[in-house]
Write an enzyme that holds these catalytic residues in place. Structure first.
Site, PDB file in Angstrom:
ATOM      1  N   ILE A 165     -30.196   4.075 -11.222  1.00  0.00           N
ATOM      2  CA  ILE A 165     -31.217   4.832 -11.168  1.00  0.00           C
ATOM      3  C   ILE A 165     -32.559   4.518 -11.256  1.00  0.00           C
ATOM      4  O   ILE A 165     -33.666   4.929 -10.371  1.00  0.00           O
ATOM      5  CB  ILE A 165     -30.653   5.854 -12.035  1.00  0.00           C
ATOM      6  CG1 ILE A 165     -29.166   6.769 -11.929  1.00  0.00           C
ATOM      7  CG2 ILE A 165     -31.613   6.985 -12.123  1.00  0.00           C
ATOM      8  CD1 ILE A 165     -28.504   7.400 -12.634  1.00  0.00           C
ATOM      9  N   ASP A 216     -35.429  -4.812 -17.838  1.00  0.00           N
ATOM     10  CA  ASP A 216     -34.089  -4.593 -18.100  1.00  0.00           C
ATOM     11  C   ASP A 216     -33.540  -6.059 -18.889  1.00  0.00           C
ATOM     12  O   ASP A 216     -34.460  -6.961 -18.664  1.00  0.00           O
ATOM     13  CB  ASP A 216     -32.861  -5.327 -16.511  1.00  0.00           C
ATOM     14  CG  ASP A 216     -32.321  -4.927 -16.522  1.00  0.00           C
ATOM     15  OD1 ASP A 216     -31.504  -3.067 -16.015  1.00  0.00           O
ATOM     16  OD2 ASP A 216     -31.274  -5.039 -17.250  1.00  0.00           O
ATOM     17  N   ARG A 231     -30.363   9.665 -21.191  1.00  0.00           N
ATOM     18  CA  ARG A 231     -29.519   9.961 -22.227  1.00  0.00           C
ATOM     19  C   ARG A 231     -30.720  10.371 -23.191  1.00  0.00           C
ATOM     20  O   ARG A 231     -31.160   9.421 -23.997  1.00  0.00           O
ATOM     21  CB  ARG A 231     -29.069   8.794 -22.439  1.00  0.00           C
ATOM     22  CG  ARG A 231     -27.244   9.221 -21.678  1.00  0.00           C
ATOM     23  CD  ARG A 231     -26.555  10.030 -21.996  1.00  0.00           C
ATOM     24  NE  ARG A 231     -25.148   9.845 -21.336  1.00  0.00           N
ATOM     25  CZ  ARG A 231     -25.281  10.608 -19.573  1.00  0.00           C
ATOM     26  NH1 ARG A 231     -26.418  11.398 -19.837  1.00  0.00           N
ATOM     27  NH2 ARG A 231     -23.929  10.325 -19.389  1.00  0.00           N
ATOM     28  N   ASP A 266     -35.104  15.887 -18.951  1.00  0.00           N
ATOM     29  CA  ASP A 266     -33.679  16.104 -18.963  1.00  0.00           C
ATOM     30  C   ASP A 266     -33.048  15.660 -20.244  1.00  0.00           C
ATOM     31  O   ASP A 266     -31.736  16.875 -19.728  1.00  0.00           O
ATOM     32  CB  ASP A 266     -33.560  14.954 -17.753  1.00  0.00           C
ATOM     33  CG  ASP A 266     -32.284  15.963 -16.884  1.00  0.00           C
ATOM     34  OD1 ASP A 266     -32.431  18.027 -16.306  1.00  0.00           O
ATOM     35  OD2 ASP A 266     -31.192  15.487 -16.652  1.00  0.00           O
ATOM     36  N   GLU A 285     -28.513  17.446 -27.340  1.00  0.00           N
ATOM     37  CA  GLU A 285     -27.770  19.006 -26.903  1.00  0.00           C
ATOM     38  C   GLU A 285     -26.162  19.726 -27.080  1.00  0.00           C
ATOM     39  O   GLU A 285     -25.431  18.391 -27.865  1.00  0.00           O
ATOM     40  CB  GLU A 285     -27.260  18.092 -25.370  1.00  0.00           C
ATOM     41  CG  GLU A 285     -28.571  17.561 -25.241  1.00  0.00           C
ATOM     42  CD  GLU A 285     -28.342  16.963 -23.488  1.00  0.00           C
ATOM     43  OE1 GLU A 285     -27.550  17.218 -22.678  1.00  0.00           O
ATOM     44  OE2 GLU A 285     -29.205  15.934 -23.367  1.00  0.00           O
ATOM     45  N   HIS A 311     -30.589  19.556 -18.543  1.00  0.00           N
ATOM     46  CA  HIS A 311     -29.456  18.017 -18.079  1.00  0.00           C
ATOM     47  C   HIS A 311     -29.082  18.506 -17.032  1.00  0.00           C
ATOM     48  O   HIS A 311     -28.175  17.991 -16.684  1.00  0.00           O
ATOM     49  CB  HIS A 311     -28.170  17.986 -19.408  1.00  0.00           C
ATOM     50  CG  HIS A 311     -27.760  16.435 -18.946  1.00  0.00           C
ATOM     51  ND1 HIS A 311     -27.444  15.404 -20.616  1.00  0.00           N
ATOM     52  CD2 HIS A 311     -27.454  15.643 -18.216  1.00  0.00           C
ATOM     53  CE1 HIS A 311     -26.596  14.480 -20.110  1.00  0.00           C
ATOM     54  NE2 HIS A 311     -26.955  14.530 -18.780  1.00  0.00           N
ATOM     55  N   ILE A 312     -30.047  18.605 -15.667  1.00  0.00           N
ATOM     56  CA  ILE A 312     -29.449  18.431 -14.687  1.00  0.00           C
ATOM     57  C   ILE A 312     -29.316  17.650 -12.677  1.00  0.00           C
ATOM     58  O   ILE A 312     -29.669  17.569 -12.372  1.00  0.00           O
ATOM     59  CB  ILE A 312     -30.045  19.431 -13.768  1.00  0.00           C
ATOM     60  CG1 ILE A 312     -31.341  19.686 -13.603  1.00  0.00           C
ATOM     61  CG2 ILE A 312     -29.552  20.889 -14.665  1.00  0.00           C
ATOM     62  CD1 ILE A 312     -32.609  20.841 -13.048  1.00  0.00           C
ATOM     63  N   ALA A 338     -27.959  15.045 -12.094  1.00  0.00           N
ATOM     64  CA  ALA A 338     -27.062  14.979 -10.996  1.00  0.00           C
ATOM     65  C   ALA A 338     -26.434  16.326 -10.381  1.00  0.00           C
ATOM     66  O   ALA A 338     -26.137  16.620  -9.486  1.00  0.00           O
ATOM     67  CB  ALA A 338     -25.569  14.698 -11.749  1.00  0.00           C
TER      68      ALA A 338
HETATM   69  P1  NAD Z   1     -26.797   1.702 -14.371  1.00  0.00           P
HETATM   70  O1  NAD Z   1     -25.415   0.918 -15.663  1.00  0.00           O
HETATM   71  O2  NAD Z   1     -27.000   1.150 -12.984  1.00  0.00           O
HETATM   72  O3  NAD Z   1     -28.643   0.754 -14.868  1.00  0.00           O
HETATM   73  C1  NAD Z   1     -28.415   1.086 -16.479  1.00  0.00           C
HETATM   74  C2  NAD Z   1     -29.277  -0.765 -16.643  1.00  0.00           C
HETATM   75  O4  NAD Z   1     -29.869  -0.583 -17.946  1.00  0.00           O
HETATM   76  C3  NAD Z   1     -28.729  -1.547 -16.604  1.00  0.00           C
HETATM   77  O5  NAD Z   1     -29.063  -2.849 -15.546  1.00  0.00           O
HETATM   78  C4  NAD Z   1     -28.901  -2.244 -17.745  1.00  0.00           C
HETATM   79  O6  NAD Z   1     -28.776  -3.449 -17.428  1.00  0.00           O
HETATM   80  C5  NAD Z   1     -30.237  -2.100 -18.287  1.00  0.00           C
HETATM   81  N1  NAD Z   1     -29.915  -1.646 -20.258  1.00  0.00           N
HETATM   82  C6  NAD Z   1     -29.490  -1.366 -20.619  1.00  0.00           C
HETATM   83  N2  NAD Z   1     -29.336  -1.033 -21.968  1.00  0.00           N
HETATM   84  C7  NAD Z   1     -30.984  -1.155 -21.652  1.00  0.00           C
HETATM   85  C8  NAD Z   1     -32.029  -2.040 -22.753  1.00  0.00           C
HETATM   86  N3  NAD Z   1     -31.840  -1.519 -24.496  1.00  0.00           N
HETATM   87  N4  NAD Z   1     -33.064  -2.500 -22.230  1.00  0.00           N
HETATM   88  C9  NAD Z   1     -33.175  -2.413 -21.203  1.00  0.00           C
HETATM   89  N5  NAD Z   1     -32.246  -2.450 -19.809  1.00  0.00           N
HETATM   90  C10 NAD Z   1     -31.498  -1.997 -20.383  1.00  0.00           C
HETATM   91  O7  NAD Z   1     -26.769   3.007 -14.863  1.00  0.00           O
HETATM   92  P2  NAD Z   1     -27.405   3.613 -14.285  1.00  0.00           P
HETATM   93  O8  NAD Z   1     -26.832   4.565 -13.274  1.00  0.00           O
HETATM   94  O9  NAD Z   1     -29.110   3.571 -13.971  1.00  0.00           O
HETATM   95  O10 NAD Z   1     -28.231   5.235 -15.184  1.00  0.00           O
HETATM   96  C11 NAD Z   1     -28.696   5.210 -15.872  1.00  0.00           C
HETATM   97  C12 NAD Z   1     -29.040   6.462 -17.202  1.00  0.00           C
HETATM   98  O11 NAD Z   1     -29.126   8.100 -16.574  1.00  0.00           O
HETATM   99  C13 NAD Z   1     -27.643   6.021 -17.499  1.00  0.00           C
HETATM  100  O12 NAD Z   1     -27.560   6.725 -19.003  1.00  0.00           O
HETATM  101  C14 NAD Z   1     -26.996   7.584 -17.334  1.00  0.00           C
HETATM  102  O13 NAD Z   1     -25.462   8.242 -18.532  1.00  0.00           O
HETATM  103  C15 NAD Z   1     -27.921   8.709 -16.924  1.00  0.00           C
HETATM  104  N6  NAD Z   1     -28.194   9.246 -16.063  1.00  0.00           N
HETATM  105  C16 NAD Z   1     -28.580  11.001 -15.776  1.00  0.00           C
HETATM  106  C17 NAD Z   1     -27.973  12.110 -15.311  1.00  0.00           C
HETATM  107  C18 NAD Z   1     -28.835  13.086 -15.569  1.00  0.00           C
HETATM  108  O14 NAD Z   1     -28.304  14.074 -15.606  1.00  0.00           O
HETATM  109  N7  NAD Z   1     -30.089  13.009 -16.068  1.00  0.00           N
HETATM  110  C19 NAD Z   1     -27.349  12.052 -14.023  1.00  0.00           C
HETATM  111  C20 NAD Z   1     -26.711  10.584 -13.942  1.00  0.00           C
HETATM  112  C21 NAD Z   1     -27.440   9.091 -15.316  1.00  0.00           C
END
Ligand code: NAD
Length: 316
Positions: free
Chosen positions: A156, A175, A243, A267, A272, A290-291, A293
């Site tokens: 994302i 990252d 999150r 979001d 929550e 929290h929308i 997706a």
């Molecule tokens: P992903 O695993 O592809 O990417 C997460 C990245 O964060 C990884 O590259 C990891 O190395 C990095 N990371 C972990 N801890 C870190 C830190 N302390 N500092 C810096 N980088 C760090 O995950 P994604 O699919 O990109 O999802 C990202 C977030 O979005 C997750 O928390 C997921 O649950 C959330 N999400 C939210 C929604 C929503 O409805 N708002 C929907 C989907 C996902």
């Protein structure tokens, strides 16, 4: 015949794919405390974030062969335990990235032009205070040319970076695992441009960004707290579509009140589904429940990807 309980629902496209493959799919939601009994009749369960699949449940339904999570985070499933017990666990990590990234920009555009406050005040005061409100919202800013800091440069994070690049923003990322490579920007489906991108230090993102967007997994300790807000540029905008727990919410409120942070778009929340009233009522915070997706397109991709994973598992 393979029977699947889609306990948090599944997009009709995914359901149809499973049924065409000869599977039976039930979409009625069984309450958490009735799942042990109900699951004795199923080979697989699919969930989103609502239903929990914990050790105790897994132990009591030895017939269960697969747990499918429509979406990314698997906080609601005891994944390692399930796999130890021979239960497959699958999810659809990439299907929602674009929708979440678009929501980030919905919050950024909102904050940059005070839409969250205008939307609250105009229905109440707009007929008598139109010109006062017009003045109050006169100092909006453009996103083009500004620096977007992306913390968490995974799926994302990179989709968000791509959207920023398309808008003409400077994008810097951080990252835990440094990234050096290209981000492909596709226009009109057939024009593609590769932009070189590499991550920088956390400190650089904090100090140099005009806007910061968080895309890390849940963290036990907040990634942005009072110390980080102090080190940011005055007037920075913050977006969190990752999150709850990744931002110290009280420190954010203080930074908004002092003017250090100009606005935030949230979001996700610590508590929550009952976020702090001070967050919900803050005039500088744009809110969504929290929308990230929750678009038709993402749900369709999630449903069809989940169906393909389930079909592949049971037909291999
Ligand atoms: P992903 O695993 O592809 O990417 C997460 C990245 O964060 C990884 O590259 C990891 O190395 C990095 N990371 C972990 N801890 C870190 C830190 N302390 N500092 C810096 N980088 C760090 O995950 P994604 O699919 O990109 O999802 C990202 C977030 O979005 C997750 O928390 C997921 O649950 C959330 N999400 C939210 C929604 C929503 O409805 N708002 C929907 C989907 C996902």
């Amino acid at each position: 015949m393979i029977k699947i309980l889609a306990n948090d629902g599944i997009d009709p496209v995914g359901k149809a794919l499973l049924e065409q493959a000869g599977f039976v799919v039930d979409t009625e939601t069984v309450p958490q405390d009735k799942l042990v009994e109900a699951l004795k009749n199923y080979d697989a369960i699919t969930v989103r974030s609502a239903t929990k699949v914990r050790k105790e449940l897994i132990d009591q339904v030895p017939n269960l062969k697969l747990i499918g999570r429509g979406g990314v985070g698997m906080d609601n499933i005891d994944v390692e335990y399930a796999r130890e017990k021979g239960v497959a666990v699958v999810n659809t990590p990439a299907a929602s990235s674009l929708s979440v990234a678009e929501l980030v920009f919905a919050h950024l555009f909102t904050g940059a032009r005070f839409l969250q406050d205008a939307n609250r005040k105009m229905p109440v005061d707009g007929d008598t205070q139109f010109n006062t409100l017009k003045k109050a919202y006169a100092k909006g800013i453009e996103l083009k040319g500004k620096t977007l800091g992306v913390i968490g440069f995974g799926r994302i994070g990179r989709e968000t970076a791509a959207m920023g690049l398309r808008l003409g923003m400077n994008v810097i990322g951080y990252d835990l695992y440094p990234f050096t490579g290209h981000i492909s920007l596709t226009f009109q489906d057939d024009i593609s441009v590769d932009i070189p991108v590499k991550t920088v230090s956390f400190e650089e993102v904090i100090a140099e960004s005009d806007f910061i967007s968080l895309h890390t997994p849940f963290a036990a300790e907040p990634i942005l707290g009072a110390k980080e807000f102090d080190q940011m540029k005055p007037g920075v905008g913050i977006v969190n579509c990752s999150r709850g727990g990744t931002i110290d919410e009280q420190a954010l409120i203080n930074a908004l009140d002092s003017g250090k942070v100009a606005f935030a778009g949230l979001d996700v929340f610590d508590n929550e589904p009952t976020p702090l009233a001070a967050i919900l009522q803050h005039p500088k915070i744009s809110l969504t429940p929290h929308i990230g997706a929750s678009t038709n397109e993402a749900q369709e991709r999630i449903g069809s990807e989940l169906a393909s994973l389930i079909i592949a598992h049971f037909t291999k």
